[in-house]
Design an enzyme around this catalytic site. Structure first.
Site, PDB file in Angstrom:
ATOM      1  CB  SER A 279      46.376  47.279  52.847  1.00  0.00           C
ATOM      2  OG  SER A 279      47.590  47.434  53.701  1.00  0.00           O
TER       3      SER A 279
ATOM      4  CG  HIS B 260      43.410  49.397  51.986  1.00  0.00           C
ATOM      5  ND1 HIS B 260      44.084  50.096  53.369  1.00  0.00           N
ATOM      6  CD2 HIS B 260      44.365  49.359  51.097  1.00  0.00           C
ATOM      7  CE1 HIS B 260      45.311  50.541  52.781  1.00  0.00           C
ATOM      8  NE2 HIS B 260      45.453  50.025  51.494  1.00  0.00           N
TER       9      HIS B 260
ATOM     10  CE  LYS C  88      45.000  52.156  48.587  1.00  0.00           C
ATOM     11  NZ  LYS C  88      45.699  53.383  49.281  1.00  0.00           N
TER      12      LYS C  88
END
Length: 338
Positions: free
Chosen positions: A125, A153, A184
């Site tokens: 990340s 991610h 996310k």
């Protein structure tokens, strides 16, 4: 709108929370359905939900590995992986970041271990770089090791249909165990999971402490994540938009003279080196209505400060161009570019 509506319906039909861990009275039909959808989305046999991916990472290594086993972890893995690794009793080794020669050397050193596990982020990340999973899986096959990947991610927005690093690299179904987040792209609230072989998931349900001793996910969070997976499995226009925005931003910024770290990933670190410069630059971007964050020590090493830009499907082409224009204007004024 569809995701919010799904969460609101679940609040009405299933309540705000269950005041319980999963194995007592914390499992509803929607929890089981979401676990099935996650497994199907990743093309795995089963999955298990956690309160966060931090919990998933904290609960997996201790449950699966013994002192007779060996774990080999990329030196730049996420803090949650590092903390999870510390809890297990296996032999612990680190290999240099994405260095396959060093990884192979470490695999040779632990050849006598009962079980060997290679542990890596799919996407790192801070730098936006993508792990060479194909090469890692080749070494795992050669030395009879398992491969664990944290896809926080990548899941939901990386790869043609959002299935993450495996899909992006064209090596789907080679990784043994995947941990990822619902916090996310898959709803954005909270929650995490492990997906992989049914036997592994069954063992985690019996031994993984964060699963056993943490409250179950609230129904609105479960429903919102479930709806996002439905949308991703139905069509890929959202992931295509993220990819287009990423290409536009990285291309224009590079042409302007900025150094953008990482691969073609929507995490786009604009490398500035100096911590004060990164902080001041971000503040001036905010004055222009663009919210980006300057990262410096201790989040990243000294002398490696950057501004991390994150592209999404919500951004329009006009948004991306306005952001780049602001970077160029401020960058020229501060002497970053000419």
């Amino acid at each position: 709108i569809e995701v919010i509506a799904a969460a609101q319906r679940a609040l009405d039909t299933h309540g705000a929370g269950l005041s319980s861990v999963r194995f007592i009275c914390g499992t509803q039909d929607i929890h089981k359905t979401l676990e099935q959808k996650i497994a199907s989305f990743h093309e795995r046999e089963d999955s298990i939900l956690y309160a966060s991916c931090f919990d998933a990472n904290a609960g997996i290594f201790e449950a699966l590995l013994t002192p007779e086993d060996a774990l080999i972890s990329d030196e730049l893995n996420h803090a949650s992986i590092i903390d999870g690794v510390r809890l297990c009793k296996a032999q612990k080794h680190r290999f240099k970041h994405m260095d396959m020669a060093d990884l192979e050397e470490k695999l040779k050193q632990v050849s006598s271990a009962r079980m060997k596990m290679i542990v890596t982020d799919g996407v790192f990340s801070m730098d936006g770089d993508v792990a060479p999973l194909g090469d890692i899986c080749d070494l795992a096959d050669k030395y009879n090791a398992l491969v664990f990947v944290d896809e926080c991610h990548a899941t939901g927005f990386f790869g043609k249909t959002g299935r993450g690093t495996e899909e992006y690299l064209g090596i789907r179904n080679r990784v043994d165990i995947i941990n990822s987040t619902l916090g996310k792209a898959l709803g954005g609230a909270s929650g995490g999971y492990t997906t992989g072989p049914k036997e592994v998931i069954q063992l985690l349900r019996q031994k993984s402490r964060p699963y056993l001793f943490s409250n179950t996910l609230p129904p609105p969070v479960v429903a919102s994540a479930s709806k996002v997976i439905d949308l991703l499995m139905a069509k890929s226009d959202l992931t295509a938009r993220v990819a287009a925005n990423t290409t536009l931003f990285r291309t224009r910024m590079t042409e302007a003279g900025f150094k953008i770290l990482g691969s073609n990933h929507p995490i786009c670190p604009v490398f500035l080196e100096d911590a004060r410069l990164a902080s001041d630059f971000a503040e001036e971007m905010l004055e222009k209505g663009i919210y980006v964050i300057g990262f410096s020590f201790p989040v990243v090493p000294k002398g490696k400060a950057r501004i991390r830009v994150q592209l999404s499907a919500v951004h329009t082409t006009e948004d991306v161009n306005r952001c780049v224009d602001a970077f160029i204007e401020i960058g020229k004024r501060k002497g970053v570019i000419h």
